[in-house]
Design an enzyme around this catalytic site. Structure first.
Site, mmCIF file in Angstrom:
data_model
loop_
_atom_site.group_PDB
_atom_site.id
_atom_site.type_symbol
_atom_site.label_atom_id
_atom_site.label_comp_id
_atom_site.label_asym_id
_atom_site.label_seq_id
_atom_site.Cartn_x
_atom_site.Cartn_y
_atom_site.Cartn_z
ATOM 1 N N GLU A 98 9.615 1.826 11.220
ATOM 2 C CA GLU A 98 10.777 2.688 11.012
ATOM 3 C C GLU A 98 9.907 4.203 10.939
ATOM 4 O O GLU A 98 9.014 4.441 9.946
ATOM 5 C CB GLU A 98 11.469 2.414 9.657
ATOM 6 C CG GLU A 98 12.791 3.039 9.603
ATOM 7 C CD GLU A 98 12.696 4.736 9.036
ATOM 8 O OE1 GLU A 98 12.626 5.625 9.819
ATOM 9 O OE2 GLU A 98 12.875 4.529 7.883
ATOM 10 N N LYS A 148 0.991 -1.161 0.234
ATOM 11 C CA LYS A 148 -0.097 -0.053 -0.114
ATOM 12 C C LYS A 148 0.983 1.253 0.097
ATOM 13 O O LYS A 148 1.398 1.514 0.899
ATOM 14 C CB LYS A 148 -0.669 0.013 1.165
ATOM 15 C CG LYS A 148 -2.108 0.764 1.225
ATOM 16 C CD LYS A 148 -2.244 2.081 0.873
ATOM 17 C CE LYS A 148 -1.968 3.218 1.944
ATOM 18 N NZ LYS A 148 -1.748 4.283 1.570
ATOM 19 N N GLU A 184 10.247 16.491 15.125
ATOM 20 C CA GLU A 184 10.730 16.235 13.820
ATOM 21 C C GLU A 184 10.148 17.184 12.935
ATOM 22 O O GLU A 184 8.678 17.550 13.139
ATOM 23 C CB GLU A 184 10.258 14.633 13.139
ATOM 24 C CG GLU A 184 10.964 14.396 11.846
ATOM 25 C CD GLU A 184 10.631 13.021 11.611
ATOM 26 O OE1 GLU A 184 9.647 12.527 11.842
ATOM 27 O OE2 GLU A 184 11.722 12.326 10.877
ATOM 28 N N GLY A 225 6.783 5.492 8.485
ATOM 29 C CA GLY A 225 6.049 6.609 8.465
ATOM 30 C C GLY A 225 6.076 7.249 9.814
ATOM 31 O O GLY A 225 7.263 7.271 10.462
ATOM 32 N N CYS A 229 13.628 10.425 7.042
ATOM 33 C CA CYS A 229 13.484 10.110 8.647
ATOM 34 C C CYS A 229 15.100 10.301 9.136
ATOM 35 O O CYS A 229 15.050 10.665 10.150
ATOM 36 C CB CYS A 229 13.103 8.674 8.419
ATOM 37 S SG CYS A 229 13.875 7.646 7.385
#
Ligand code: NAI
Ligand code: MG
Length: 478
Positions: free
Chosen positions: A246, A171, A379, A224, A280
């Site tokens: 992750e 997906k 972040e 994500g 990331c």
């Protein structure tokens, strides 16, 4: 409208309404993808199961490896087309998109050539027994992937899964899935049997949730946001299946006063502006030893002022942000920094001809940023760098390890003993000494601790993640 790729063919989705695809460099919509529903996911899982029970499940490791290597070759042969699709879908610089496609090919080459090198073990046991440990695929793997490196991420997660004999249901992110759709065709033409790879596009809360909750999926991987990571891990827990996550980072780059600054500065800046900071493992904090703080900040600032933001074909340092929504989030984060009294030390600028309507954010440097400031801990997922001073090694480690995340870190020092001490104490899945890999090469195991997630992708270790051991005990008597 693009269809879904299920069981080796293009299938119309259950729902007629699609999702528009935007070019982030202009904000214009140019295509539509299917809005996959639970019933589409169910068809894809059934096709994957049929592959595991059928032709694909019977392929030898050598045959699988050969097919994967062939896929890698075909990706390279179609590099320009794929890079063009990727650049249009994400807005990233064409040169970066090319590298991403090369990485996609490399994942298939690497895991293709590794497929038949995964050997078992023999365990000495009681008299009259032989004991073997073999590695087995889980079966059907669900992959939910993000939009920042759609092509790379596809290779990173699907190639090792297939190498071990699993079948995949992917997906992709609703904001970037064009490359995965074209890739599915290329892989099929290269000889991948029907059902081994299925692509269902759609929204996370619809297709994504249906995939992570599906009772016939045997393993889930997700890259994500931490919030969605929690949802997916909860779904995996309900079904008692393995889950690899992750989830991002706030990665520190440590600069000691004996660092080779000529070498360090361009790498430090590159580590945050690559992919417009939507990485990331972006080096989003630069931690600088007190005595050289002003000098390093000045030099990083000079570099920031040279940075140009623009569309894929303008050879920019930085492309646009992926969507209008993400653009809003990054702008909002910067606005909050300004409201809190932080002053930008330097900014990049727009390249000539940069389109109105594109989701562009100028790379921005802030410093000194207080350690407890939101910018020092959370972040941004945009081209924003926080500079933070530190005193000594202990202090540097306290700041570096002082966020909820632990993914990648780097240290700049010419002192060999310090390199080892610091690398030992930094918490995360990868440490770079006098370099920065933004996740590193295909060969290097990658993943996080704490809120950055768990499990490892990349490198040989990924083959362990996508398989489980079976211990076979044979009492043959004497
Ligand atoms: P997201 O976590 O919502 O999206 C990632 C993937 O998860 C997409 O394929 C999405 O469709 C899917 N998803 C969303 N909700 C789901 C659900 N309930 N069940 C199953 N799948 C679901 O991330 P988003 O909203 O695109 O970005 C938000 C933030 O997440 C970014 O600002 C960034 O901080 C972080 N992020 C981190 C990434 C990384 O590489 N670690 C990549 C993308 C985003
Ligand atoms: Mg897009």
């Amino acid at each position: 409208m693009k269809k879904l790729f299920i069981g080796g063919e293009w299938v119309a989705p259950a729902q007629a309404d699609g999702i528009p695809v935007y070019f982030p460099a202009t904000g214009e919509s140019y295509d539509e993808i299917a809005r996959g529903q639970a019933s589409d996911i169910d068809s894809a899982v059934k096709a994957a199961r049929a592959a595991v029970n059928g032709l694909w499940g019977k392929t030898t490791a050598t045959e699988r490896g050969r097919i994967l290597m062939k896929i890698g070759e075909s990706v390279l042969a179609n590099q320009e087309e794929l890079a063009g699709i990727e650049a249009k879908d994400t807005g990233k610089p064409l040169e970066l998109a090319r590298k991403d496609i090369q990485a996609l090919a490399r994942y298939f080459e690497f895991y293709g050539s590794a497929a038949d090198k995964v050997h078992g073990q023999v365990i000495p046991y009681l008299s009259g027994y032989s004991v073997n440990i073999v590695r087995q695929p889980f079966g059907v793997v669900g992959h939910i992937i993000p939009w920042n490196y759609p092509a790379q991420m596809l290779g990173r997660t699907v190639a090792p899964a297939l190498a071990m004999g699993n079948a995949s249901v992917v997906k992709p992110a609703e904001d970037a899935c064009m490359t995965s759709l074209r890739f599915a065709e290329i892989a099929t033409d290269a000889g991948l049997p029907a059902g081994a790879l299925n692509i269902v596009t759609g929204y996370g809360r619809e297709a994504g949730a249906a995939l992570s909750e599906h009772p016939d999926v045997n393993m889930i991987t997700f890259t994500g946001s931490p919030q969605v990571g929690t949802t997916i891990q909860t779904a995996a827990a309900q079904n008692h299946v393995k889950c690899v996550l992750e989830l991002g980072g706030k990665c520190p780059q440590l600069v000691f006063d004996d660092a080779d600054l000529d070498k360090a500065i361009p790498v430090i800046v590159g580590a945050i502006v690559q992919n417009a900071g939507q990485t990331c493992s972006a080096g989003s904090r630069v931690l600088i030893q007190e005595g050289i703080f002003d000098e390093v900040l000045d030099r990083v600032a000079a570099r920031f002022r040279e940075l140009r933001v623009g569309g894929p074909d303008s050879a920019p340092d930085c492309g646009p942000i992926i969507t209008h929504a993400q653009y809003g989030r990054v702008k909002q984060f910067i606005a909050e920094c300004l409201d809190s009294g932080l002053q930008p030390v330097a900014e990049g600028s727009f390249a000539e001809g940069t389109a109105e309507g594109g989701y562009y954010v100028k790379p921005t440097l802030f410093g000194p940023v207080p350690r407890d400031h939101k910018l020092a801990r959370e972040e941004v997922f945009g081209p924003v760098l926080a500079a933070i001073p530190f005193k000594d090694e202990d202090d540097a480690i306290a700041v570096a390890n002082g966020t909820d995340y632990g993914l990648v870190a780097s240290v700049w020092t010419e002192n060999g003993a310090r390199q080892h001490r610091i690398a030992n104490r930094l918490e995360g899945g990868q440490v770079f000494i006098n370099c920065y890999g933004a996740g590193g090469g295909v060969e290097l195991p990658f993943g996080g601790v704490r809120k950055s997630g768990h499990g490892r992708e990349k490198g040989f270790l990924a083959l362990d993640e996508f398989s489980h051991t079976k211990t076979i005990v044979n009492h043959y008597q004497q």
